[in-house]
Design a protein around this motif. Sequence first.
Motif, short mmCIF file in Angstrom:
data_model
loop_
_atom_site.label_atom_id
_atom_site.label_comp_id
_atom_site.label_asym_id
_atom_site.label_seq_id
_atom_site.Cartn_x
_atom_site.Cartn_y
_atom_site.Cartn_z
N TYR A 185 73.90 12.61 -37.63
CA TYR A 185 73.35 12.09 -36.38
C TYR A 185 74.40 12.28 -35.28
CZ TYR A 185 69.89 9.79 -39.38
OH TYR A 185 68.90 9.53 -40.28
N GLU A 188 77.63 8.59 -31.68
CA GLU A 188 77.42 7.17 -31.41
C GLU A 188 76.54 6.53 -32.47
OE1 GLU A 188 76.11 4.21 -27.73
OE2 GLU A 188 75.38 6.28 -27.77
N THR A 189 75.46 7.23 -32.85
CA THR A 189 74.57 6.70 -33.88
C THR A 189 75.30 6.61 -35.21
OG1 THR A 189 72.65 7.70 -32.78
CG2 THR A 189 72.37 7.04 -35.08
N GLU A 190 76.07 7.63 -35.57
CA GLU A 190 76.84 7.61 -36.81
C GLU A 190 77.80 6.42 -36.85
OE1 GLU A 190 76.70 9.26 -39.49
OE2 GLU A 190 75.85 11.23 -39.15
N LEU A 193 75.75 3.15 -37.31
CA LEU A 193 75.23 3.04 -38.67
C LEU A 193 76.33 2.73 -39.67
CD1 LEU A 193 72.68 6.02 -38.82
CD2 LEU A 193 72.19 3.59 -38.50
N LEU A 225 68.95 1.65 -29.76
CA LEU A 225 69.89 2.73 -30.02
C LEU A 225 69.62 3.36 -31.38
CD1 LEU A 225 73.71 2.67 -29.37
CD2 LEU A 225 72.83 3.46 -31.57
N VAL A 226 69.36 2.52 -32.39
CA VAL A 226 69.12 3.02 -33.74
C VAL A 226 67.81 3.81 -33.80
CG1 VAL A 226 68.60 2.32 -36.12
CG2 VAL A 226 70.48 1.24 -34.88
N LYS A 228 66.24 5.41 -31.35
CA LYS A 228 66.39 6.68 -30.63
C LYS A 228 67.21 7.68 -31.44
CE LYS A 228 65.79 5.60 -25.75
NZ LYS A 228 66.38 5.73 -24.39
N GLY A 229 68.21 7.16 -32.16
CA GLY A 229 69.08 8.05 -32.90
C GLY A 229 68.55 8.51 -34.23
N THR A 230 67.68 7.69 -34.86
CA THR A 230 67.24 8.00 -36.22
C THR A 230 65.73 8.06 -36.40
OG1 THR A 230 67.11 5.69 -36.96
CG2 THR A 230 69.27 6.75 -37.06
#
Length: 255
Positions: A185, A188-190, A193, A225-226, A228-230
């Motif tokens: 990802y 930022e998402t990584e 998480l 955020l999560v 949108k990222g995943t």
Amino acid sequence: MTIPKPFFNVMKEFNIDQTLNLVSCDARELEQSSRYGGLFGIAFVTEGEGVLSCDDDSWHYDEQAIFLLSPGHHFHFKSFYRTNLLTIFFDPFRIAGAADQFNGFAGMFRAVRDLFSVPDFLRQKELRSETDRLAVTHLVRLIESELSQLQENSRELVANSTALLVNLVKRNFSDGQSAETALPYNPETERVLADVKKMVHRNEHLTIQEIAVAMNMSQYNLNKLVIKGTGETLKAIISRYRSEAGKTKELDLQE
């Protein structure tokens, strides 16, 4: 029955139940618009040829090319001549809530969630099946025709055609890529998480509110955020991390 009029100029837009957003326009119009920047999209090239670039990647495209567009990434079309697109946009929160039995488009959103489950945010796709390719071409033309001249049954036709389009795309794009071989990802998402996983593995009974407080974020912003990222909700991810933590404990007890 009165059909709501879409916003017509050069860009043709049609919204169904604040759930589906369909846009037919020149590629440059879509590129310059900020209205759909926070949504997932499936873009069909209905006319034109050129190069689509995003960050450090680029793809040559021509008519009938299909792209998956994810939030937070600016894309640029360099057209050899005019490029027209039909793009179907999906709200991240609707995708994440696809299992909701009260969501009439649940099946469609589950398919969209699966399409975007591999964090390859933008890439050109090819349809493996010639029969499906022809079907997609006709469905895209049908939807564009309905957007140009709305009739009493346009809403139902567009909704059903969109659902079929999404499922045809999913069937052809599924590549069986596992989580282990998936691309990472965004950073930022990584990071988020990784922090969430660490907290849950330390204490699997932590609530979403407690995790958000520990990360100095509101529950809403953390979940947004999560998603949108995943493409998944924070609740779903925490549930998976709890399951992993439980299995780890079982293995430790067996040793």
